[in-house]
Write an enzyme that holds these catalytic residues in place. Structure first.
Site, PDB file in Angstrom:
ATOM      1  N   LYS A 137       0.834  -1.197   0.000  1.00 48.38           N
ATOM      2  CA  LYS A 137       0.000   0.000   0.000  1.00 48.38           C
ATOM      3  C   LYS A 137       0.873   1.253   0.000  1.00 48.38           C
ATOM      4  O   LYS A 137       2.084   1.191   0.234  1.00 48.38           O
ATOM      5  CB  LYS A 137      -0.912  -0.002   1.232  1.00 48.38           C
ATOM      6  CG  LYS A 137      -0.169   0.029   2.551  1.00 48.38           C
ATOM      7  CD  LYS A 137      -1.120  -0.039   3.732  1.00 48.38           C
ATOM      8  CE  LYS A 137      -0.349   0.003   5.052  1.00 48.38           C
ATOM      9  NZ  LYS A 137      -1.247  -0.012   6.216  1.00 48.38           N
ATOM     10  N   ARG A 193     -10.663   0.290  15.412  1.00 48.09           N
ATOM     11  CA  ARG A 193     -10.395   0.971  14.147  1.00 48.09           C
ATOM     12  C   ARG A 193     -11.218   0.292  13.071  1.00 48.09           C
ATOM     13  O   ARG A 193     -12.379   0.655  12.851  1.00 48.09           O
ATOM     14  CB  ARG A 193      -8.889   0.951  13.851  1.00 48.09           C
ATOM     15  CG  ARG A 193      -8.489   1.891  12.716  1.00 48.09           C
ATOM     16  CD  ARG A 193      -7.003   1.882  12.481  1.00 48.09           C
ATOM     17  NE  ARG A 193      -6.502   0.596  11.998  1.00 48.09           N
ATOM     18  CZ  ARG A 193      -5.290   0.416  11.494  1.00 48.09           C
ATOM     19  NH1 ARG A 193      -4.440   1.423  11.433  1.00 48.09           N
ATOM     20  NH2 ARG A 193      -4.910  -0.766  11.061  1.00 48.09           N
ATOM     21  N   TYR A 229      15.790  30.876   6.992  1.00 48.61           N
ATOM     22  CA  TYR A 229      14.584  31.601   7.376  1.00 48.61           C
ATOM     23  C   TYR A 229      14.567  31.860   8.881  1.00 48.61           C
ATOM     24  O   TYR A 229      14.882  30.978   9.684  1.00 48.61           O
ATOM     25  CB  TYR A 229      13.336  30.808   6.994  1.00 48.61           C
ATOM     26  CG  TYR A 229      13.001  30.878   5.526  1.00 48.61           C
ATOM     27  CD1 TYR A 229      12.658  32.084   4.928  1.00 48.61           C
ATOM     28  CD2 TYR A 229      13.029  29.736   4.746  1.00 48.61           C
ATOM     29  CE1 TYR A 229      12.351  32.152   3.581  1.00 48.61           C
ATOM     30  CE2 TYR A 229      12.723  29.780   3.404  1.00 48.61           C
ATOM     31  CZ  TYR A 229      12.378  30.998   2.817  1.00 48.61           C
ATOM     32  OH  TYR A 229      12.085  31.065   1.480  1.00 48.61           O
ATOM     33  N   MET A 242      11.864  24.567   1.862  1.00 40.25           N
ATOM     34  CA  MET A 242      11.089  23.642   1.038  1.00 40.25           C
ATOM     35  C   MET A 242      11.980  22.775   0.161  1.00 40.25           C
ATOM     36  O   MET A 242      11.746  21.568   0.015  1.00 40.25           O
ATOM     37  CB  MET A 242      10.102  24.410   0.147  1.00 40.25           C
ATOM     38  CG  MET A 242       9.236  23.508  -0.712  1.00 40.25           C
ATOM     39  SD  MET A 242       8.079  24.415  -1.763  1.00 40.25           S
ATOM     40  CE  MET A 242       6.957  25.086  -0.533  1.00 40.25           C
TER      41      MET A 242
END
Length: 361
Positions: free
Chosen positions: A42, A139, A255, A303
């Site tokens: 998955k 769950r 930053y 980023m």
């Protein structure tokens, strides 16, 4: 060794060792004896590439698990003859989709059980399905109170399963309690294959193995809660140095200018950041590596880039364009995860798709 390279001309490179994944599956298969050792692929095989990973395992694995129907559809394209279970089952109205793509739903609620049985009756076919029990995790799965519903009693599943909440802590008494409940609930379906253990559950011992185990993260070299070195790491992540500069004492970095140089320093800007799954919490607590030498992260992670300290590296030994290591022999995935207060799963599945990908086989 065969190599497949997906080159995007980026500053990052993710290397996936398919041989290590197969060896891990073989090791896990030996541990569980006669139980079938399936494979969970998955989330794009935990971020490593579902097509490549599943295709590599296809020679030794007959049963695969994904989370969502769309993942199952994608997997079916290149695995036409394997059993594919969908852990989330299906949403209302998706029964026909499941059959069209040869997918086996894991039924988790009375609504799913009833819709699946109604669909099979309309089609005049007893299409295969699995049934999940809620043994204490609250769950997915049918509760013990729902076991007596007519829809559940009349179901003929091809597999019954549940999931352990605390398998990574072998001493937790919840494991034995879930095992007890699973034995009790599965007895309603005598002769039906059972599956309780995922990756960590395999290491709890034979009583948790039943007829099938479902390793996921263990295939890729992690076994949460177990000693390192039991499985082969299948992942290496590297990034290139984009710039090297020299700072004076008092110069500030990144930053917010959160880091101030305490001495004259040599600093490298590396082309990887939080868009590539390197969490901002890795700022000033983490490090990259080069040939066994630690390169502390300085200032905030951006980023697309981060800064590391090269001051103690011999002058001239690194230059722009050179690779430094993010995950590998010097910094295992679990080690990196602990440094930012998370788990290897989250790091691995957050890596993104901007990397050049190198598949070694």
């Amino acid at each position: 060794m065969g190599v497949r390279y997906s080159c995007k001309q980026t500053s990052t490179r993710l290397t996936v060792n398919l041989s290590a994944i197969r060896e891990n599956h073989a090791d896990l298969s030996r541990r569980v004896g006669k139980a079938e050792c399936a494979a969970v692929v998955k989330a794009d095989a935990y971020g490593l590439g579902m097509r490549e990973v599943a295709s590599s395992l296809a020679g030794s694995v007959q049963t695969f698990f994904v989370a969502q129907p769309e993942e199952g559809r994608q997997l079916r394209v290149f695995l036409p003859d394997k059993r594919i279970f969908v852990l989330h089952g299906f949403l209302p109205g998706q029964s026909e989709f499941m059959i069209r793509h040869g997918l086996i739903p894991v039924l988790n609620s009375l609504q799913q059980v009833r819709e699946w049985r109604s669909f099979c009756q309309r089609e005049g076919r007893n299409y295969p399905a699995a049934l999940q029990f809620d043994t204490g995790m609250s769950r997915f799965g049918i509760s013990s109170d729902e076991m007596h519903d007519d829809a559940v009693i009349g179901l003929k599943p091809v597999l019954v399963l549940s999931h352990l909440a605390c398998a990574d802590i072998s001493s937790d008494c919840a494991n034995q309690e879930q095992l007890r409940r699973f034995l009790e609930m599965s007895s309603v379906f005598p002769g039906v294959p059972r599956s309780l253990a995922a990756s960590s559950g395999i290491f709890l011992g034979e009583s948790y193995h039943f007829e099938m185990v479902r390793p996921g993260i263990a295939l890729y070299g992690l076994a949460p809660g177990k000693e390192e070195g039991q499985l082969r790491s299948a992942v290496t992540l590297d990034a290139r140095i984009l710039q090297i500069r020299h700072l004076k004492q008092g110069d500030r970095i990144g930053y917010g200018l959160t880091y101030r140089a305490k001495r004259p320093m040599c600093v490298a800007t590396v082309g990887i950041g939080y868009a590539d799954g390197i969490f901002r919490s890795f700022s000033e607590s983490g490090a990259l590596w080069i040939k066994g030498r630690r390169l502390p992260v300085l200032g905030r992670i951006s980023m697309d880039s981060l800064s590391v300290d090269l001051t103690d590296i011999p002058a001239g030994s690194l230059k722009e364009g050179d690779w430094v290591n993010v995950i590998g022999d010097d910094q295992a995935l679990d080690q990196m995860a602990k440094s930012v207060g998370t788990i290897g799963y989250e790091i691995l599945t957050s890596l993104g798709d901007r990397f050049d990908r190198l598949y070694q086989d």
